[in-house]
Design an enzyme around this catalytic site. Sequence first.
Site, PDB file in Angstrom:
ATOM      1  N   THR A  26       0.818  -1.289  -0.080  1.00  7.46           N
ATOM      2  CA  THR A  26      -0.121  -0.085   0.098  1.00  7.46           C
ATOM      3  C   THR A  26       0.837   1.273   0.044  1.00  7.46           C
ATOM      4  OG1 THR A  26      -1.808  -1.061   1.236  1.00  7.46           O
ATOM      5  CG2 THR A  26      -1.733   1.291   1.224  1.00  7.46           C
ATOM      6  N   SER A  73       1.215  -7.333  -0.739  1.00  7.79           N
ATOM      7  CA  SER A  73       2.028  -8.306   0.284  1.00  7.79           C
ATOM      8  C   SER A  73       1.125  -9.661   0.355  1.00  7.79           C
ATOM      9  CB  SER A  73       2.312  -7.601   1.843  1.00  7.79           C
ATOM     10  OG  SER A  73       0.993  -7.502   2.273  1.00  7.79           O
ATOM     11  N   THR A 106       1.584  -4.272   4.321  1.00  3.36           N
ATOM     12  CA  THR A 106       0.784  -4.559   5.765  1.00  3.36           C
ATOM     13  C   THR A 106       0.362  -5.773   5.832  1.00  3.36           C
ATOM     14  OG1 THR A 106      -1.070  -3.211   5.444  1.00  3.36           O
ATOM     15  CG2 THR A 106       0.789  -2.011   6.346  1.00  3.36           C
ATOM     16  N   ASP A 107      -0.367  -6.501   4.921  1.00  3.80           N
ATOM     17  CA  ASP A 107      -0.818  -7.827   5.183  1.00  3.80           C
ATOM     18  C   ASP A 107      -0.003  -8.957   5.674  1.00  3.80           C
ATOM     19  OD1 ASP A 107      -3.369  -6.394   4.340  1.00  3.80           O
ATOM     20  OD2 ASP A 107      -3.516  -7.953   2.343  1.00  3.80           O
TER      21      ASP A 107
END
Length: 341
Positions: A26, A73, A106-107
């Site tokens: 992101t 991610s 961030t995942d």
Amino acid sequence: MNHRLGSKQSSERRLPRITIVAVGGTIAGKAMHAAQTTQYDPGVVSVDALIEAVPQIRSLAEISGYQAANIPSFALTNDVLLQLAAEVNERLASDSCDGIVITHGTDTLEETAYFLHLTVKSEKPVVIVGAMRPSTAISADGPLNLYQAVALAASDKARGHGVLLCLNGRIGSARDTSKNQTMTADAFRSAEAGLLGYMVDEQPVFYYKSLRAHTTATQFDVTGLGSLPRVDILFGHSDDSRDLVDAAVKAGAKGIIHAGTGNGGIFPLTRMGLVDAVKAGVVVVSSSRIGNGLVTAKPADTQSHFVSADNLTPQKARILLMLALTRTNDASAIQQMFETY
């Protein structure tokens, strides 16, 4: 005279040399318009563009950039993890690099962070950073996160902590920090383990240090390693079955993380499948779907040679088990690793 000379030498002191390694996510995402914070294309902005968007970081360090990948991610693979570890270790071994900042989605940021926490062989700072809003958002969090991540990596205070997460003004250990909110900017927390500290503008303020072994103190060396053993995560629930356990074994899993109810609770039919998996040579780790707290060894687990995940989340237990299986498939030895790392 000497005082003035010392001041001049201090003012001319070389800035730390920090490499920004970009993986996508992101923080490198774009949306159609500035009010969009959930619908966007992640991993489309280059590392050079990320650097140019925050020119203030050049006052903190000599900056270079490297594009390791540019992916969302959720598409992270073991191959990317191995390539990233090799790249980071190679750069940190050089006298021309004082620290690394990794920009990441961030995942799965916490999984990459913990993998590097166990496989980086340097005490130089490694900071992983991301964003919850794309670069095009009205209030994009990526630029400030990146600025503070560079400031943290450039600080001597960051040495020896292992891999650090730096988001939303918080400093967390790669072992103990996880994403626990799907949308908000303060999505990353350290639950009961606590944060290590905060970023106050460009200054890191540390209060704690993780006591679990990491980086130079681990037994994991992925140099030249071409692949990682397959480890699957199975989510426990009421009225469960053994079907997915049997499917994982059939598909070639070398390890299974069971994210059980409460303190590692396992439905009876599922337990039967996991017992048979162990007999087939698969290492089974009992963890919890709760995401917080210890999973303790029960007599039935010990008798079945299951490993207890300690307080690692299922996704981090998977990272550790993959690395453990590159060393041994002995459950007792792997249990010791879970108590060490």
